[in-house]
Design a protein around this motif. Sequence first.
Motif, short mmCIF file in Angstrom:
data_model
loop_
_atom_site.label_atom_id
_atom_site.label_comp_id
_atom_site.label_asym_id
_atom_site.label_seq_id
_atom_site.Cartn_x
_atom_site.Cartn_y
_atom_site.Cartn_z
N ALA A 1 -7.73 2.91 1.23
CA ALA A 1 -7.43 1.89 2.24
C ALA A 1 -6.82 2.52 3.50
CB ALA A 1 -6.50 0.83 1.68
N ARG A 2 -5.86 3.42 3.30
CA ARG A 2 -5.21 4.04 4.46
C ARG A 2 -6.17 4.95 5.22
NH1 ARG A 2 -1.39 1.15 6.69
NH2 ARG A 2 0.57 1.07 5.55
N ILE A 3 -7.00 5.70 4.50
CA ILE A 3 -7.96 6.59 5.16
C ILE A 3 -8.99 5.74 5.93
CG2 ILE A 3 -9.73 8.36 4.86
CD1 ILE A 3 -8.34 9.32 2.43
N ALA A 4 -9.48 4.69 5.27
CA ALA A 4 -10.49 3.83 5.90
C ALA A 4 -9.91 3.15 7.14
CB ALA A 4 -10.98 2.79 4.90
N GLU A 5 -8.63 2.79 7.04
CA GLU A 5 -7.98 2.12 8.16
C GLU A 5 -8.04 3.00 9.42
OE1 GLU A 5 -3.80 1.59 7.69
OE2 GLU A 5 -3.61 0.49 9.58
N VAL A 6 -7.86 4.30 9.24
CA VAL A 6 -7.89 5.21 10.40
C VAL A 6 -9.27 5.13 11.08
CG1 VAL A 6 -7.78 7.62 11.12
CG2 VAL A 6 -6.16 6.75 9.42
N VAL B 1 0.84 -1.20 0.00
CA VAL B 1 0.00 0.00 0.00
C VAL B 1 0.87 1.26 0.00
CG1 VAL B 1 -1.50 1.37 1.50
CG2 VAL B 1 -2.08 -1.00 1.00
N ASP B 2 1.88 1.28 0.86
CA ASP B 2 2.70 2.48 0.97
C ASP B 2 3.55 2.72 -0.27
OD1 ASP B 2 1.59 3.05 3.38
OD2 ASP B 2 3.15 2.04 4.55
N LEU B 3 4.05 1.65 -0.85
CA LEU B 3 4.84 1.80 -2.08
C LEU B 3 3.98 2.39 -3.19
CD1 LEU B 3 7.16 -1.35 -2.33
CD2 LEU B 3 7.77 1.03 -1.82
N THR B 4 2.77 1.84 -3.35
CA THR B 4 1.87 2.35 -4.40
C THR B 4 1.56 3.82 -4.16
OG1 THR B 4 0.87 0.18 -4.22
CG2 THR B 4 -0.17 1.72 -5.72
#
Lengths: 219, 267
Positions: free
Chosen positions: A105-110, A60-63
């Motif tokens: 994905a990262r926003i939803a994860e929060v 995720v972070d690489l993308t």
Amino acid sequence: MHHQVFDLFFKATLATLEMVFASAAIAVLFGLPLAVLLTITRPGGLWPVRPIGRLLGIVVDLTRAVPFIILLVVLIPFTRFVMGTALGTAAAIVPLSITAIPYFARIAEVSLREVSPELIDAVRAMGATRTKVVRSVLIPEALPGLVSGLTVTLVTLISASAMAGVVGAGGLGDLAIRYGYQRFNTVMMLWVVSILVVLTILVQIVGNAVSARLRKNFT
Amino acid sequence: MQNTGVAEANEMLKVEGLSKIFNGHYALENIGFSVHRGEIVGLIGRSGAGKTTLLRCLNGAENLDSGHVLVEGKNLSVLKERELLALRQRIGLVFQGFNLLQSRTVAGNISLGLEILGVPKKERQQRIQELIHLVGLEGHETKYPSQLSGGQKQRVGIARALAGHPALLLCDEATSALDPEATTSILALLETINKELGVTIILITHEMDVIRRLAHRVLVLDQGRIVEDISNELLNRGEAKHALTRSFISRENVEDMEAAGYASSGF
Ligand SMILES: Nc1ncnc2c1ncn2[C@@H]1O[C@H](COP(=O)(O)OP(=O)(O)OP(=O)(O)O)[C@@H](O)[C@H]1O
Ligand SMILES: [Mg+2]
């Protein structure tokens, strides 16, 4: 506005909306499960399988680290493979989705992480399976935040879709490039910018309203 | 030696030689007791004594470092995950912090208990109504937890816990977040549940008053050990042996006096 010009704008706006909403839908379809996995694989989580969480986190972070404009170009062969062409509105959905998935994905994860671990623990102790906890506790309890996250993703996609015009994606970005930039038509350019601004504001207003409506019953 | 069938059938819960270690320290050490069907047992102890940990062991939520827990004769340690989930559904849980879903109404929260049990949708509605009636929440079905008082929230929590006709109800400080009035009403509800449905109740508290009003028997936990196991009757006759038990009783008296308007000296 001249009839033909209006038609041009109308079609371009539709194309932009198509790109934005289609890629947002794909972003949710893949990004939400990804966010759930990122959340539950954390230490002390519902399914603390660290290697999986770490691996997904890195991907995720690489993308996300690749600038969109580079992703657009790098993905051309992939897009051609999936869609048969690298040009046009439909083709632009591929790179847009690829950036939007990890972003959402990262926003939803929060939001998912904010769901009380005590509540999750309690429902689990009542005999619920992990799947039941994800479906009936984790996602519904995070829903207002998820809707806000989707709003942010949509806004980002609107500007990214305009950028996709550079590689012939169609839509408002394409208009801006072809008329505003290449033919120095400043009025056209201003119209494009105005429509983008209005779209962004509309998305924001609707998104905020939906989120607020959902949040109403939350303390 | 063989247990008689009758004795076994009458035994809801049996704990033997239970120890639980956290970071090299005993959170629970050599705990042993048993609970009869229909009994209300109070579990009292200072903060950090291990009450919640013990309750989690009874529910199979913690792996034991030694000993075992038998619920209705079933040894939790040997159950497979699936069997453990099924057994947990036979045990109702009530929490201090209620742990209700904010995203669901009163009816929806009670429904969760039924969904976990796999009750088909069309049968849920009827059972939800029964439970709402049982806990006295008629007319509040479509409210959200944020619109309820603490006592009402706990009623929802109790209804949810009772969804699957549990034989055992475990309450962790079920009244600690409530005002005295709501506490009284919740204790009355628990008593009704015990008397009318025959549900065995284990109740954690740090207030001796709660135990006196509801429990048949009290276990006093101190630093991970049971230091007293005494019936309410003997307790009321002042026959508690351990100093901690007596301190809980005298503290209660101090609180009574404060409540009655006597200023506490010193601090
Ligand atoms: N998951 C855990 N990891 C490490 N230590 C723990 C864990 N859970 C509990 N403990 C420790 O075990 C001891 C007993 O905790 P427990 O929560 O059972 O106490 P309690 O009697 O319920 O206290 P309280 O009245 O404050 O709720 C405490 O020292 C606590 O710090
Ligand atoms: Mg506790």
